[in-house]
Design a protein around this motif. Structure first.
Motif, PDB file in Angstrom:
ATOM      1  N   UNK A  46       0.833  -1.193   0.000  1.00 34.25           N
ATOM      2  CA  UNK A  46       0.000   0.000   0.000  1.00 34.25           C
ATOM      3  C   UNK A  46       0.880   1.259   0.000  1.00 34.25           C
ATOM      4  N   UNK A  47       1.922   1.186   0.784  1.00 30.95           N
ATOM      5  CA  UNK A  47       2.834   2.320   0.859  1.00 30.95           C
ATOM      6  C   UNK A  47       3.480   2.596  -0.500  1.00 30.95           C
ATOM      7  N   UNK A  48       3.865   1.532  -1.178  1.00 31.56           N
ATOM      8  CA  UNK A  48       4.477   1.694  -2.505  1.00 31.56           C
ATOM      9  C   UNK A  48       3.477   2.277  -3.495  1.00 31.56           C
ATOM     10  N   UNK A  49       2.227   1.824  -3.397  1.00 28.58           N
ATOM     11  CA  UNK A  49       1.200   2.318  -4.314  1.00 28.58           C
ATOM     12  C   UNK A  49       0.927   3.798  -4.078  1.00 28.58           C
ATOM     13  N   UNK A  50       0.870   4.170  -2.807  1.00 30.13           N
ATOM     14  CA  UNK A  50       0.638   5.579  -2.467  1.00 30.13           C
ATOM     15  C   UNK A  50       1.815   6.429  -2.933  1.00 30.13           C
ATOM     16  N   UNK A  51       3.011   5.912  -2.708  1.00 26.46           N
ATOM     17  CA  UNK A  51       4.224   6.641  -3.101  1.00 26.46           C
ATOM     18  C   UNK A  51       4.246   6.889  -4.614  1.00 26.46           C
ATOM     19  N   UNK A  52       3.940   5.856  -5.359  1.00 27.19           N
ATOM     20  CA  UNK A  52       3.912   5.987  -6.824  1.00 27.19           C
ATOM     21  C   UNK A  52       2.884   7.031  -7.247  1.00 27.19           C
ATOM     22  N   UNK A  53       1.719   6.957  -6.602  1.00 27.10           N
ATOM     23  CA  UNK A  53       0.664   7.908  -6.967  1.00 27.10           C
ATOM     24  C   UNK A  53       1.087   9.346  -6.626  1.00 27.10           C
ATOM     25  N   UNK A  54       1.704   9.512  -5.464  1.00 29.50           N
ATOM     26  CA  UNK A  54       2.132  10.843  -5.038  1.00 29.50           C
ATOM     27  C   UNK A  54       3.218  11.406  -5.964  1.00 29.50           C
ATOM     28  N   UNK A  55       4.060  10.518  -6.488  1.00 27.05           N
ATOM     29  CA  UNK A  55       5.083  10.977  -7.444  1.00 27.05           C
ATOM     30  C   UNK A  55       4.413  11.614  -8.652  1.00 27.05           C
ATOM     31  N   UNK A  56       3.377  10.955  -9.140  1.00 23.96           N
ATOM     32  CA  UNK A  56       2.645  11.485 -10.289  1.00 23.96           C
ATOM     33  C   UNK A  56       1.926  12.772  -9.937  1.00 23.96           C
ATOM     34  N   UNK A  57       1.249  12.768  -8.800  1.00 23.95           N
ATOM     35  CA  UNK A  57       0.429  13.923  -8.418  1.00 23.95           C
ATOM     36  C   UNK A  57       1.289  15.157  -8.141  1.00 23.95           C
ATOM     37  N   UNK A  58       2.477  14.934  -7.569  1.00 24.35           N
ATOM     38  CA  UNK A  58       3.335  16.066  -7.200  1.00 24.35           C
ATOM     39  C   UNK A  58       4.278  16.456  -8.318  1.00 24.35           C
ATOM     40  N   UNK A  59       4.384  15.586  -9.322  1.00 22.30           N
ATOM     41  CA  UNK A  59       5.335  15.841 -10.401  1.00 22.30           C
ATOM     42  C   UNK A  59       6.772  15.681  -9.961  1.00 22.30           C
ATOM     43  N   UNK A  60       6.989  14.978  -8.866  1.00 21.11           N
ATOM     44  CA  UNK A  60       8.353  14.761  -8.352  1.00 21.11           C
ATOM     45  C   UNK A  60       8.658  13.267  -8.405  1.00 21.11           C
ATOM     46  N   UNK A  61       9.380  12.827  -9.441  1.00 19.20           N
ATOM     47  CA  UNK A  61       9.621  11.378  -9.598  1.00 19.20           C
ATOM     48  C   UNK A  61      10.496  10.791  -8.502  1.00 19.20           C
ATOM     49  N   UNK A  62      11.146  11.649  -7.710  1.00 20.79           N
ATOM     50  CA  UNK A  62      12.027  11.144  -6.649  1.00 20.79           C
ATOM     51  C   UNK A  62      11.352  11.154  -5.291  1.00 20.79           C
ATOM     52  N   UNK A  63      10.086  11.581  -5.249  1.00 22.56           N
ATOM     53  CA  UNK A  63       9.386  11.635  -3.955  1.00 22.56           C
ATOM     54  C   UNK A  63       9.436  10.270  -3.262  1.00 22.56           C
ATOM     55  N   UNK A  64       9.690  10.289  -1.950  1.00 23.61           N
ATOM     56  CA  UNK A  64       9.769   9.024  -1.211  1.00 23.61           C
ATOM     57  C   UNK A  64       9.110   9.162   0.158  1.00 23.61           C
ATOM     58  N   UNK A  65       8.289   8.187   0.503  1.00 22.76           N
ATOM     59  CA  UNK A  65       7.713   8.132   1.856  1.00 22.76           C
ATOM     60  C   UNK A  65       8.746   7.466   2.746  1.00 22.76           C
ATOM     61  N   UNK A  66       9.281   8.225   3.726  1.00 21.97           N
ATOM     62  CA  UNK A  66      10.333   7.651   4.562  1.00 21.97           C
ATOM     63  C   UNK A  66       9.824   7.277   5.949  1.00 21.97           C
ATOM     64  N   UNK A  67       8.567   7.594   6.234  1.00 24.10           N
ATOM     65  CA  UNK A  67       8.000   7.177   7.517  1.00 24.10           C
ATOM     66  C   UNK A  67       6.497   7.268   7.462  1.00 24.10           C
ATOM     67  N   UNK A  68       5.819   6.330   8.114  1.00 24.98           N
ATOM     68  CA  UNK A  68       4.352   6.363   8.181  1.00 24.98           C
ATOM     69  C   UNK A  68       3.919   5.805   9.523  1.00 24.98           C
ATOM     70  N   UNK A  69       3.232   6.626  10.288  1.00 26.88           N
ATOM     71  CA  UNK A  69       2.760   6.215  11.614  1.00 26.88           C
ATOM     72  C   UNK A  69       1.258   6.468  11.683  1.00 26.88           C
ATOM     73  N   UNK A  70       0.530   5.455  12.150  1.00 29.18           N
ATOM     74  CA  UNK A  70      -0.928   5.610  12.285  1.00 29.18           C
ATOM     75  C   UNK A  70      -1.221   6.543  13.459  1.00 29.18           C
ATOM     76  N   UNK A  71      -1.858   7.673  13.159  1.00 32.81           N
ATOM     77  CA  UNK A  71      -2.182   8.644  14.222  1.00 32.81           C
ATOM     78  C   UNK A  71      -3.437   8.218  14.961  1.00 32.81           C
ATOM     79  N   UNK A  72      -4.467   7.893  14.203  1.00 33.77           N
ATOM     80  CA  UNK A  72      -5.714   7.462  14.802  1.00 33.77           C
ATOM     81  C   UNK A  72      -6.412   6.594  13.786  1.00 33.77           C
ATOM     82  N   UNK A  73      -6.918   5.487  14.259  1.00 40.69           N
ATOM     83  CA  UNK A  73      -7.623   4.596  13.352  1.00 40.69           C
ATOM     84  C   UNK A  73      -8.881   4.119  14.019  1.00 40.69           C
TER      85      UNK A  73
END
Lengths: 124, 330
Positions: free
Chosen positions: B5-32
């Motif tokens: 899921x993280x990889x899928x989100x990262x790929x999508x964000x690269x497209x949306x932001x126009x930054x092909x090098x964008x990388x998610x380096x941390x993800x913490x669940x705040x509230x679920x």
């Protein structure tokens, strides 16, 4: 008939153990849940101790306003909505008093602090 | 967030932001919860690390996917109107990317927890300044007026928000089993005293202590837009001032935070009688919500101690409703 201590007394004793002995050892993330458990025990204990006469009196007062029927509270609610107890109607003051007695009886169990002064003062 | 899921989100964000090098380096669940998830994500983006929040629904609740997109558009509209909100960055309405639609907004620092906020003399530059600032935020929210094609999901504005409120509360009570004579008493009082209709504005509908992120300089974010609707702006002022949302600090009538007069001054042009009407309405609305929440526990659809205990707030609200309508206390 039942053995003593009764249910309310057991809940109160158990609540004391929870709050005084267990809670201090719980990690911060679990304390909210422990306080909720303590709160639930306090409500249940107060409900077990509530004077049954008080409730019966409240319901009798409501029934006196709504007339015969097997669901006085529902009839009362319906009549209030329809304006049957608006200011200026003969039973307005009696209806207001019955509502206040009922709310106070309910707060005796759910929120006794609200009875003493304004509700919502206690920040626990 | 699992790897896939993280990889899928990262790929999508690269497209949306126009930054092909964008990388998610941390993800913490705040509230679920059963419905929503909030993830704090740290993102390497154009040479710096940015703090964002990803807000999404659980895959199981796809039926309520619209609210995330709606919330995003509300944040955009609020930001454009000058309201202090977390900056909305990207919206992904394609549920196949992360399992459900999501949006990303900038992460905001501050304190929101009600009991901490009402105890502080320092937040927002002090109580008077903060209450004024809250009035200004509300005025900006209420500057958003229909028609707004971008907010079409809000539906048509009610012709008379006060009477629409009464009808909605009665309908909610009719969906429940137990009769609620004290709440009916309050509603009937509102019906007799209803203010004249005013032109509709965007109301936040949960603008209260606890949903306002604050720091020592002021408001850092107005949060939780999921109840926003067209209505009477006085409803938001009444909700904020209602005793039940002062977190025990009753003397500070604006949300336990500061003086009512400062809130009104910050807002400008307040009809006090109308705010008082909506303050009674606020107690009724909270009581009806509490009834509904307890019913979710009682019916067995969602066994949960917090929901169960919320039901026990109702008697206290009833007592206050009666007092507010002038019933003598025993």
């Amino acid at each position: 008939m039942h053995e003593q201590p009764d249910g309310a007394a057991l809940l109160e004793a158990a609540r004391g153990v929870l709050l005084e002995e267990l809670l201090p050892h719980l990690p911060e993330g679990l304390r909210f849940a422990a306080r909720m458990v303590a709160n639930a025990m306090a409500i249940a204990a107060r409900e077990a101790r509530q004077d049954g006469d008080q409730q019966a009196k409240c319901l009798a007062a409501v029934a006196a306003l709504t007339g015969p029927g097997d669901a006085p509270l529902a009839a009362f609610a319906k009549a209030i909505r329809a304006g049957g107890f608006d200011p200026g109607t003969p039973q307005h003051a009696a209806a207001a008093a019955a509502l206040m007695d009922l709310a106070r009886a309910r707060c005796t169990v759910s929120a006794p602090k609200a009875l003493a002064e304004s509700p919502f003062r206690a920040a626990e | 967030m699992d790897e896939q899921r993280r990889a899928a989100v990262e790929t999508w964000l690269r497209g949306a932001s126009g930054d092909p090098a964008l990388a998610i380096i941390g993800a913490v669940l705040l509230s679920g919860g059963a419905i929503q998830q909030n993830w704090a994500i740290d993102v390497e983006h154009r040479g710096s690390v940015e703090a964002w929040v990803l807000r999404t629904d659980n895959a199981a609740t796809l039926a309520v996917s619209l609210p995330r997109a709606a919330e995003y558009r509300l944040l955009q509209a609020a930001q454009a109107a000058g309201v202090t909100v977390p900056e909305p960055l990207f919206l992904c309405e394609d549920a196949t990317v992360a399992g459900a639609p999501f949006f990303v907004m900038r992460r905001v620092k501050g304190i929101a927890a009600g009991y901490r906020v009402v105890k502080s003399e320092l937040l927002g530059g002090g109580r008077v300044a903060l209450a004024e600032a809250l009035g200004q935020e509300l005025a900006r929210i209420h500057s958003i007026r229909p028609p707004r094609p971008d907010l079409a999901f809000l539906g048509d504005a009610p012709a008379d928000a006060a009477r629409a409120f009464i009808a909605a509360q009665r309908a909610a009570l009719d969906r429940q089993h137990a009769p609620r004579p004290a709440i009916e008493w309050g509603l009937r009082h509102l019906e007799r005293e209803a203010p004249a209709p005013v032109p509709a504005v965007l109301t936040h509908n949960d603008f209260r202590t606890g949903n306002l992120m604050l720091d020592e300089q002021g408001v850092t974010a107005v949060l939780d837009w999921e109840f926003a609707a067209w209505g009477d702006g006085h409803a938001d002022l009444g909700w904020l001032c209602a005793k039940c949302w002062r977190f025990g600090n009753l003397a500070q009538e604006a949300g336990g935070i500061g003086p009512r007069a400062a809130l009104y001054a910050g807002y400008g042009g307040v009809d006090d009688a109308s705010v008082r009407w909506w303050e009674l309405a606020a107690h009724i609305r909270w009581a009806v919500i509490a009834v509904d929440q307890a019913a979710r526990h009682i019916s067995g659809t969602e066994p949960n101690l917090e929901l169960a205990l919320t039901g026990h707030i109702v008697p206290e609200l009833e007592l206050e409703i009666l007092r507010m309508t002038g019933v003598p206390d025993a």
